[in-house]
Write a protein that holds these residues in place. Structure first.
Motif, short mmCIF file in Angstrom:
data_model
loop_
_atom_site.label_atom_id
_atom_site.label_comp_id
_atom_site.label_asym_id
_atom_site.label_seq_id
_atom_site.Cartn_x
_atom_site.Cartn_y
_atom_site.Cartn_z
N TYR A 141 -0.02 2.96 13.59
CA TYR A 141 -1.03 3.34 12.61
C TYR A 141 -1.40 4.82 12.58
CZ TYR A 141 -1.68 -1.70 12.33
OH TYR A 141 -1.46 -3.05 12.16
N THR A 142 -0.69 5.66 13.29
CA THR A 142 -1.12 7.07 13.37
C THR A 142 -0.89 7.82 12.06
OG1 THR A 142 1.04 7.77 14.17
CG2 THR A 142 -0.60 7.16 15.84
N GLY A 143 0.08 7.41 11.27
CA GLY A 143 0.47 8.19 10.11
C GLY A 143 1.41 9.32 10.47
N VAL A 144 1.83 9.38 11.72
CA VAL A 144 2.74 10.42 12.21
C VAL A 144 4.13 9.80 12.31
CG1 VAL A 144 3.23 12.06 14.06
CG2 VAL A 144 0.84 11.47 13.51
N ILE A 145 4.98 10.02 11.31
CA ILE A 145 6.32 9.43 11.34
C ILE A 145 7.05 9.91 12.59
CG2 ILE A 145 8.57 9.39 10.20
CD1 ILE A 145 7.15 9.55 7.53
N PRO A 146 7.49 8.99 13.47
CA PRO A 146 8.11 9.41 14.72
C PRO A 146 9.44 10.13 14.49
CG PRO A 146 7.47 7.08 14.78
CD PRO A 146 7.37 7.53 13.36
N LEU A 204 0.84 -1.20 0.00
CA LEU A 204 0.00 0.00 0.00
C LEU A 204 0.88 1.25 0.00
CD1 LEU A 204 -3.08 0.38 -0.11
CD2 LEU A 204 -3.04 0.75 2.37
N CYS A 205 0.27 2.37 -0.40
CA CYS A 205 0.99 3.62 -0.72
C CYS A 205 1.82 4.20 0.42
CB CYS A 205 -0.02 4.67 -1.19
SG CYS A 205 -0.96 4.22 -2.65
N SER A 206 1.17 4.90 1.37
CA SER A 206 1.91 5.57 2.45
C SER A 206 2.84 4.62 3.19
CB SER A 206 0.93 6.20 3.46
OG SER A 206 0.07 7.12 2.88
N PRO A 207 2.41 3.39 3.52
CA PRO A 207 3.31 2.49 4.23
C PRO A 207 4.61 2.22 3.48
CG PRO A 207 1.06 1.72 4.43
CD PRO A 207 1.04 2.82 3.42
N THR A 208 4.53 1.97 2.18
CA THR A 208 5.75 1.75 1.40
C THR A 208 6.63 2.98 1.42
OG1 THR A 208 4.86 0.03 -0.05
CG2 THR A 208 6.62 1.40 -0.94
N ARG A 209 6.03 4.15 1.30
CA ARG A 209 6.80 5.40 1.25
C ARG A 209 7.47 5.69 2.58
NH1 ARG A 209 4.82 7.85 -3.54
NH2 ARG A 209 3.40 6.32 -4.41
N GLY A 210 6.76 5.45 3.67
CA GLY A 210 7.36 5.65 4.98
C GLY A 210 8.54 4.71 5.19
N ALA A 211 8.37 3.44 4.82
CA ALA A 211 9.44 2.46 4.97
C ALA A 211 10.62 2.79 4.06
CB ALA A 211 8.90 1.06 4.66
N ASN A 216 10.57 -0.63 9.14
CA ASN A 216 9.30 -1.23 8.73
C ASN A 216 8.16 -0.23 8.86
OD1 ASN A 216 9.81 -4.13 8.04
ND2 ASN A 216 10.78 -4.07 10.07
N HIS A 217 7.12 -0.44 8.07
CA HIS A 217 6.07 0.57 8.00
C HIS A 217 5.36 0.80 9.32
CE1 HIS A 217 4.33 -3.27 6.81
NE2 HIS A 217 3.09 -2.81 6.78
N HIS A 218 5.16 -0.25 10.11
CA HIS A 218 4.56 -0.03 11.43
C HIS A 218 5.55 0.64 12.38
CE1 HIS A 218 2.14 -3.36 9.70
NE2 HIS A 218 1.13 -2.76 10.32
N SER A 219 6.84 0.36 12.23
CA SER A 219 7.86 1.00 13.06
C SER A 219 7.86 2.50 12.88
CB SER A 219 9.25 0.47 12.72
OG SER A 219 9.51 -0.72 13.39
N CYS A 220 7.56 2.96 11.67
CA CYS A 220 7.50 4.41 11.44
C CYS A 220 6.04 4.89 11.43
CB CYS A 220 8.23 4.80 10.16
SG CYS A 220 7.61 4.09 8.64
N ALA A 221 5.18 4.16 12.17
CA ALA A 221 3.79 4.57 12.45
C ALA A 221 2.94 4.72 11.19
CB ALA A 221 3.77 5.88 13.25
N THR A 222 3.29 3.98 10.12
CA THR A 222 2.59 4.12 8.85
C THR A 222 2.07 2.77 8.40
OG1 THR A 222 4.24 5.83 8.39
CG2 THR A 222 2.72 5.32 6.64
#
Length: 794
Positions: free
Chosen positions: A156-161, A124-131, A137-143
């Motif tokens: 899952y916040t979408g707020v990159i820590p 999926l879009c945002s998760p791949t971009r955050g990672a 990993n996408h959950h590690s960067c809250a995406t």
């Protein structure tokens, strides 16, 4: 070091005042022992501390030696870095990988570089971009999901820590110029507003410059564009030849050339993230016409053709099986001729968009070749942030935006508008059968993180100065989190330990540099989890265990008992396409991998699992505290992304506008939200008020007022009284100075209306109401003193 420098400065000053010049000189000389910000030790803290003064201070300047602070410089010989990321491109779409769409520029890059055929995204879009950008990993960067579906859980916040710094900051603080062009999709949805905060916009995360769009998609002919943190109108109209992908390419070329003009030695980092080929599928007309008749054979045969070509090219190993069509996707032959005509037109348009996207990426690459920059540019070209998209449903759609909010318009939305497909009045998307065909030879599509159809995207790496091998395939197992450590190793920049005073999570990816000139190198990524809306998998040492919940066409409501859905097991060292499920033969292996998935899920903030999809699009889920029930604005110039503005439909509400109408009357838009395909608008025309609700042609209503507005101070009001139906239908009433002025029925309403903004005083991009489609932004010619939006009791 800072405390030592402050103390030394004080002692130097005291020494000078007392005449102890030799003492001050010795103190300054001692500072030379401090690590330089340009040393490896100095680069693990970002931004690096201010450099120590290394000159000599005497009583006067004639007796002193200056030492002007120098900017941090990148390591000698460090390459430029270019990340190209395409959108929604399946493994089997491009000619480079055996697909039906010619991509000559990508072909050329691969012929002079490397292809990684076991590279993976998150589905999926945002998760791949955050990672991709953080190396975690996408959950590690809250995406763990796209920003428009963020929820209040750590993964899952979408707020990159702030403890997962983006690679742009690492490179910028090590002497790089940094620019981002195209689709971002990693700013928390509530922050996409004129009030910010802007620390998680591209320019707050390490990019010097940003030109693009902030959400998951945009109309290519009428985009919502930001320059840095400010919305800007598009520079010309579609009739004048405007297209966003060409526009962003122009911007990238100009920025790169200006960087080099200003500093001949400074390396740059560009993140070039195209809209293509995410819906709406909008190629220029010439590209739409090129594929007429090229897909009449249908999606089943196309899968077979692609599979055969992939085998002949060596993109997939000999013996790789073509996985069968899932039951939920109908066979091409079962579709009536009328349907096939629509579906082929949608696919022709989709293919044209892919070829056009390749041409624009190629135009940027050619500008680098012409300027001599390409040879020492590390290009990491990720061909899709996930598999091809099933979001057009079983029948495709004329408006993909409707699909996103859970409305499948299907065949009837398209069948009578074939000639408009791909043009400015459309927002089209192919049916899932074509998406599945573009993911050959794998099972499933985008969103399905359990299977390679959702997560396996090719990677092309090109760096003539740094890689000897050309035109070779690498089959090491890698993931998008491996891009950042690869860049850092290639640039000889250490992983930062502290960024902006915040200790960093260790990068979770591994560098791929070891494989650049060693095709037989042993894999260094042994384990990788996958999860997206409860579709999940675990790769470990040549095996994958996976669990698919529902199908890509199950949108909206959570799917069944996802905790007890059966798992599958594949030996992917021998079974490239995940064709032979070994779960029954290898129960102990499956059990071990299931246990390992739980360990990885706990480690990386994957829990809680959540199967909801369109329900999570509701922006109220991203509000903290008590949700607002009233919104007040002043003046004629308010512009906000719709999720930041009043959240009105389908709830009972009122709009009350206190206006000043000049002598002779006024006209124009008082307030609106959305676009030509879906939105609402309150406006005045011919001296009377009107309200328009546009809803993907299934709920289009204009309510015209019968009472003139008058002059001077006038109050214009609307009231919406819902019927209580699941469709959100209701009655909307107009009032002028408290007197009933008209009413009408709205058959269906939606909680959001696409990508264009909420506004007061004008309708800036595309007109919600056909009544003023030829009036430009139709700015209100009176004065809006105050306008209030309030939720009311039904």
């Amino acid at each position: 070091m800072r405390s030592k420098f402050v103390l030394a400065s004080v002692l130097v000053a005291i020494g000078c005042m007392l005449g102890f010049q030799s003492m001050s000189g010795r103190i300054v000389e001692a500072l030379a022992d401090e690590p330089s910000p340009s040393s490896a030790a100095g680069r693990t803290q970002l931004p690096p501390p201010d450099p120590s003064f290394r000159g000599k201070i005497g009583e006067t300047y004639q007796e002193s030696t200056p030492d002007f602070p120098q900017p941090v410089k990148a390591p000698v010989g460090a390459p430029n870095v270019l990340i190209v990321l395409l959108d929604d491109v399946g493994f089997g779409m491009c000619s480079t990988f055996g697909g039906p769409v010619p991509t000559p520029h990508l072909d050329q890059l691969a012929q002079n570089g490397l292809i990684y055929n076991r590279f993976h995204t998150t589905a999926l879009c945002s998760p791949t971009r955050g990672a991709l950008l953080t190396g975690r990993n996408h959950h590690s960067c809250a995406t763990g999901v796209i920003i428009e579906m963020g929820t209040g859980y750590p993964g899952y916040t979408g707020v990159i820590p702030k403890n997962t710094a983006v690679v742009a900051q690492t490179l910028r603080d090590n002497g790089y110029a940094t620019g981002m062009f195209g689709k971002w999709h990693n700013t928390p949805e509530p922050d996409i507003s004129p009030a910010g905060p802007f620390d998680r916009w591209p320019t707050g995360l390490g990019f010097d410059y940003f030109y693009g769009f902030n959400q998951g998609e945009t109309h290519q002919f009428y985009p919502v564009i930001y320059r840095n943190t400010t919305w800007v109108p598009q520079p010309k109209t579609p009739e004048q030849g405007y297209h966003f992908t060409a526009d962003m390419t122009d911007e990238a070329i100009t920025w790169t050339r200006n960087v080099r003009a200003a500093d001949r030695n400074k390396p740059w980092f560009v993140y070039f993230s195209t809209s293509g080929v995410h819906a709406p599928h909008h190629p220029p007309k010439a590209y739409r016409e090129k594929y007429r008749g090229k897909f009449d054979h249908g999606w089943d045969q196309q899968r077979e053709l692609t599979h055969a070509k992939q085998l002949s090219l060596g993109i997939i190993p000999q013996g790789t099986k073509l996985t069968p069509r899932p039951e939920v996707i109908p066979s091409w032959e079962s579709r009536p001729a009328e349907e096939q005509k629509v579906y082929t037109r949608l696919m022709e348009n989709y293919a044209g968009y892919m070829e056009f996207t390749d041409a624009e990426v190629g135009r940027y690459l050619e500008s680098l070749r012409e300027s001599g920059e390409l040879d020492n540019t590390l290009v990491m070209y990720v061909v899709g942030d996930n598999g091809a998209s099933p979001e057009g449903g079983l029948e495709g759609t004329f408006s993909e935006l409707a699909s996103l909010i859970g409305v499948q318009l299907g065949l009837q939305s398209t069948i009578h508008r074939l000639d408009e497909i791909g043009g400015p009045t459309s927002e089209p998307h192919v049916p899932v059968g074509w998406a599945w065909a573009m993911d050959a030879p794998f099972q499933w599509t985008k969103q399905v993180a359990s299977h390679f159809g959702g997560t396996r995207n090719p990677l092309v790496v090109h760096w003539p100065k740094g890689i000897k091998a050309k035109g070779e395939i690498r089959d090491q197992f890698h993931h998008v989190i491996d891009v950042v450590p690869t860049i850092l190793e290639a640039c000889k920049i250490p992983e930062p330990k502290v960024v902006n005073g915040i200790a960093q999570k260790p990068i979770e990816g591994v560098s791929m540099l070891y494989s650049f000139d060693d095709d037989g190198a042993k894999d260094r990524r042994l384990t990788q989890y996958f999860e997206m809306k409860t579709n999940r998998a675990l790769y470990h040492d040549g095996w994958t265990a996976c669990c698919r919940v529902g199908t890509p066409v199950d949108r909206g409501v959570g799917v069944g008992d996802f905790l007890n859905t059966p798992w599958e097991l594949y030996n992917v060292e021998q079974d490239f396409s995940q064709a032979d499920d070994l779960a029954a033969q290898e129960p102990e292996k499956l059990k071990a991998l299931q246990g390992l998935f739980l360990e990885e899920a706990k480690k990386y903030d994957v829990f809680p699992l959540d199967p909801r999809f369109s329900e999570r699009m509701d922006p109220k889920l991203r509000e903290s505290g008590v949700p607002p029930t009233q919104w007040t604005y002043y003046g004629n110039s308010v512009w906000l992304p719709e999720p930041i503005g009043p959240q009105l439909f389908p709830r009972a509400h009122s709009i009350t506008a206190e206006l000043t109408i000049p002598a002779g009357g006024a006209e124009g838009v008082v307030t609106c939200a959305g676009a030509f395909s879906a939105g609402w608008s309150l406006y005045i025309q011919d001296g009377k008020p009107a309200f328009r609700y546009t809803g993907f042609e299934i709920s289009d209503t204009t309510i015209e007022g019968a009472v003139a507005m008058g002059e001077g101070k006038v109050t214009l009001k609307t009231e919406f009284i819902p019927d209580g139906t699941k469709e959100g239908s209701g009655t909307l009433k107009l009032f002028v100075d408290g007197k009933p002025a008209g009413e009408g029925k709205i058959a269906r309403t939606f909680f959001r209306h696409g990508l264009e903004p909420f506004e007061v005083g004008r309708d800036s991009i595309t007109p919600v109401a056909p009544a003023y489609k030829d009036r430009g932004t139709f700015e209100f010619t009176g004065t809006i003193r105050r306008i209030e939006f309030a939720l009311t009791k039904p």
